[in-house]
Enzyme design. Structure first.
Site, PDB file in Angstrom:
ATOM      1  N   LYS A 186      -7.405   1.718  -3.262  1.00  0.00           N
ATOM      2  CA  LYS A 186      -7.030   1.170  -1.787  1.00  0.00           C
ATOM      3  C   LYS A 186      -7.167   2.431  -0.910  1.00  0.00           C
ATOM      4  O   LYS A 186      -7.700   2.165   0.294  1.00  0.00           O
ATOM      5  CB  LYS A 186      -5.555   0.610  -1.799  1.00  0.00           C
ATOM      6  CG  LYS A 186      -5.323   0.426  -0.521  1.00  0.00           C
ATOM      7  CD  LYS A 186      -5.964  -0.787   0.278  1.00  0.00           C
ATOM      8  CE  LYS A 186      -5.350  -1.323   1.408  1.00  0.00           C
ATOM      9  NZ  LYS A 186      -4.499  -2.191   1.760  1.00  0.00           N
ATOM     10  N   THR A 239       0.758  -1.210   0.013  1.00  0.00           N
ATOM     11  CA  THR A 239      -0.035  -0.021   0.105  1.00  0.00           C
ATOM     12  C   THR A 239       0.903   1.354  -0.114  1.00  0.00           C
ATOM     13  O   THR A 239       1.695   1.400   0.932  1.00  0.00           O
ATOM     14  CB  THR A 239      -0.955  -0.044   1.196  1.00  0.00           C
ATOM     15  OG1 THR A 239      -1.802  -1.056   1.027  1.00  0.00           O
ATOM     16  CG2 THR A 239      -1.820   1.175   1.368  1.00  0.00           C
TER      17      THR A 239
END
Length: 181
Positions: free
Chosen positions: A170, A95
């Site tokens: 995300k 991420t």
């Protein structure tokens, strides 16, 4: 051959699922003790650099803690891009920032490679059970070529657009979860 770079909480389990499926995999971790423990547990090769693990790999997967780590294993002095098989796919499950994803996609292209930003959600239980979800930015054809590989640890795959889109989705997901909490 597949290389897996990053054996943290999630990566250790994801790489383990690939090994358990009988795939030819080499691993690398910045802290060598984790890589050694993983290689002993799964009976496969642990490498001392990202480049060593990625040499001639058609698929390289990373799952790392931050942008700097991802950039280092992809394009650093001992990075994967310069040694991967031409036409290979680099999948980043970290991420991180959409800007880095776009930058690495452009760099990968210069090496004759494909790049997918594919952050995952589902935590340690999802990694252990192979039920993670991933939001993927990048070329659809590159995704289709690696879908059978990532299906060993991901249950739900969303192709959400061009490079960087996986990271944007995300981030939106994290904001929604934060709002609910």
């Amino acid at each position: 051959m597949i290389a897996f770079l990053g054996l943290g909480t999630m990566g250790y389990l994801m790489a383990g699922r690939l090994a358990g499926a009988g795939l030819d995999i080499k691993v690398y971790n910045r802290s060598p003790d984790k890589a050694k423990r993983w290689s002993q547990e799964y009976g496969l090769t642990a490498s001392t650099t990202a480049a060593e693990a990625s040499k001639d790999a058609s698929v390289v997967i990373s799952c790392l803690s931050d942008d700097e780590a991802v950039k280092s294993v992809a394009t650093g002095n001992d990075g994967a891009f310069s040694v991967m098989a031409k036409g290979g796919v680099f999948i980043d499950h970290s991420t991180g920032s959409a800007n880095l994803a776009r930058e690495l996609a452009a760099s990968a292209s210069q090496y004759g490679l494909h790049f997918l930003d594919a952050p995952v959600t589902g935590g340690k239980p999802g990694a252990a059970k192979g039920t993670l979800t991933t939001m993927i930015g990048g070329e659809q054809a590159a995704l289709e070529s690696v879908r059978p590989i990532i299906a060993h640890y991901v249950k739900t795959i969303f192709h959400v657009g061009p490079s960087g889109a996986g990271q944007v989705v995300k981030m939106a997901n994290q904001i929604c979860i934060g709002g609910i909490v």
